[in-house]
Design an enzyme around this catalytic site. Structure first.
Site, short mmCIF file in Angstrom:
data_model
loop_
_atom_site.label_atom_id
_atom_site.label_comp_id
_atom_site.label_asym_id
_atom_site.label_seq_id
_atom_site.Cartn_x
_atom_site.Cartn_y
_atom_site.Cartn_z
N HIS A 1 0.83 -1.20 0.00
CA HIS A 1 0.00 0.00 0.00
C HIS A 1 0.87 1.25 0.00
O HIS A 1 1.95 1.26 0.59
CB HIS A 1 -0.91 0.02 1.23
CG HIS A 1 -1.76 -1.19 1.37
ND1 HIS A 1 -2.64 -1.59 0.40
CD2 HIS A 1 -1.87 -2.09 2.38
CE1 HIS A 1 -3.27 -2.70 0.79
NE2 HIS A 1 -2.80 -3.02 1.99
N GLU B 1 -1.89 -0.08 8.17
CA GLU B 1 -2.89 -0.96 8.79
C GLU B 1 -2.24 -1.85 9.84
O GLU B 1 -1.02 -1.87 10.01
CB GLU B 1 -3.57 -1.81 7.71
CG GLU B 1 -2.62 -2.72 6.96
CD GLU B 1 -3.27 -3.42 5.78
OE1 GLU B 1 -4.50 -3.36 5.64
OE2 GLU B 1 -2.53 -4.03 4.99
N HIS C 1 3.15 -7.55 1.77
CA HIS C 1 2.47 -8.46 2.69
C HIS C 1 1.37 -9.25 1.98
O HIS C 1 0.93 -8.87 0.89
CB HIS C 1 1.84 -7.68 3.86
CG HIS C 1 0.82 -6.68 3.42
ND1 HIS C 1 1.15 -5.45 2.90
CD2 HIS C 1 -0.54 -6.72 3.42
CE1 HIS C 1 0.06 -4.77 2.60
NE2 HIS C 1 -0.99 -5.53 2.90
N ARG D 1 -1.15 -4.70 -6.36
CA ARG D 1 -0.84 -6.13 -6.37
C ARG D 1 0.46 -6.39 -7.12
O ARG D 1 0.63 -5.95 -8.26
CB ARG D 1 -1.97 -6.93 -7.04
CG ARG D 1 -3.30 -6.87 -6.34
CD ARG D 1 -4.26 -7.90 -6.93
NE ARG D 1 -5.62 -7.59 -6.52
CZ ARG D 1 -6.51 -6.95 -7.29
NH1 ARG D 1 -6.17 -6.58 -8.51
NH2 ARG D 1 -7.71 -6.70 -6.83
#
Length: 322
Positions: free
Chosen positions: A102, A119, A177, A197
């Protein structure tokens, strides 16, 4: 109107890697592979609606517009787009998620009005042998990663970590991740739906076509020298004390074991989000009481003031804006 804890109807998202495990929390799932339950959301791709009290029927965006800083606190909104700053999810990973990364708030190619995405994950349940992908192998550079992607060797560049229930992972923007099959996760994140991605196992998406990859953006935003990601075991034996799991510029998340009655208080600066991870109990405040069950999420206004958690070995996560 007197403040009170808000509950929401979750927005369910079908994902190629999802399953049906969220039904165990009594959540209503549509047909299909449900990978994400957006439990508290104020985003164009998913806005949850209040199901209790005087505000029942309103979306979180409407509550924000109507009550704004009064209920969410002086720090309880995004400076960039004015929206509620966090997005709270439950994730059911029946299959592996894509390998992804991200961006941060400062990435110049972010979609208009979108935030970056830092996150954290709290593992609610994990099947024996479950694992995740968490970061790059030492020494991997942009050039070596790009070469590995071109040669179909990306998995050689990634670190795999075994997981079990109670593990916690902090995932700042720039961390490569992926959740893998067999885990059930509570996710606290910036209010963003931007994912780049790197790899998706060459599988078809829900429409039968390969899902889009974002190689250039991914290579641009990865923190090759380290993002500040941390992980920890979170065994809590002492009841009614907070253990800090993640402390970021965007949220602070703590874990607590509720045994008996625990008197707490909100602050004028931030709302409080309570996620019940296991067990059951109640949330009480001046004006009412709500039952609290595993899988439920509550948004406590900054102006609520004193409240009480009661339970018998009820595990909760508490998140606030710092």
């Amino acid at each position: 109107m007197k403040p009170y804890p808000l509950q929401f109807k979750a927005e369910m998202k079908e994902r190629v890697w999802g399953g049906r495990a969220l039904e165990q929390f009594g959540l209503e799932l549509p047909e299909g592979r449900i990978g994400e339950g957006w439990m508290i959301g104020d985003h164009p791709n998913g806005t949850t609606r209040v199901v209790n009290g005087e505000l029942a029927g309103l979306g979180l965006d409407e509550v924000r517009e109507r009550l704004g800083k009064t209920w969410f606190g002086t720090k309880g909104f995004s400076e960039k787009n004015g929206r509620f700053p966090l997005l709270i999810k439950l994730l059911d990973c029946e299959d592996d998620l894509s390998v992804q990364v991200h961006p941060s708030d400062s990435y110049e190619r972010l979609p208009a009005g979108e935030l970056g995405k830092t996150e954290m994950w709290y593992i609610l349940d994990a099947k024996p042998g479950a694992k995740i992908i968490y970061g790059l192998e030492p020494g991997v550079t942009r050039d070596s990663l790009a070469a590995a992607i071109a040669d179909g060797r990306i998995m050689d560049c990634l670190q795999e970590v075994s997981v079990e229930a109670g593990d916690s992972f902090y995932i700042p923007a720039g961390t490569v991740h992926a959740l893998c099959s067999g885990v059930l996760v509570a996710e606290i994140q910036q209010n963003s739906d931007t994912t780049y991605r790197l790899y998706d196992y060459n599988r078809p998406g829900l429409d039968g076509k390969p899902r889009e990859l974002h190689i250039e953006d991914s290579l641009n935003v990865i923190a090759y020298e380290g993002s500040g990601a941390t992980r920890m075991k979170t065994n809590v034996s002492q009841p009614n004390e907070w253990l800090t799991l993640a402390q970021s510029p965007y949220f602070v998340t703590q874990k607590g074991l509720v045994n008996g009655s625990w008197a707490l208080e909100t602050t004028p600066e931030s709302f409080t989000i309570i996620i019940v991870c296991s067990g059951s109990g109640t949330i009480g405040w001046d004006g009412g009481r709500l039952d609290a069950q595993a899988g439920q999420c509550f948004l406590l206004p900054a102006t609520l003031g004193a409240y009480t958690l009661e339970g018998d070995n009820m595990t909760v996560l508490r998140s606030m804006v710092p």
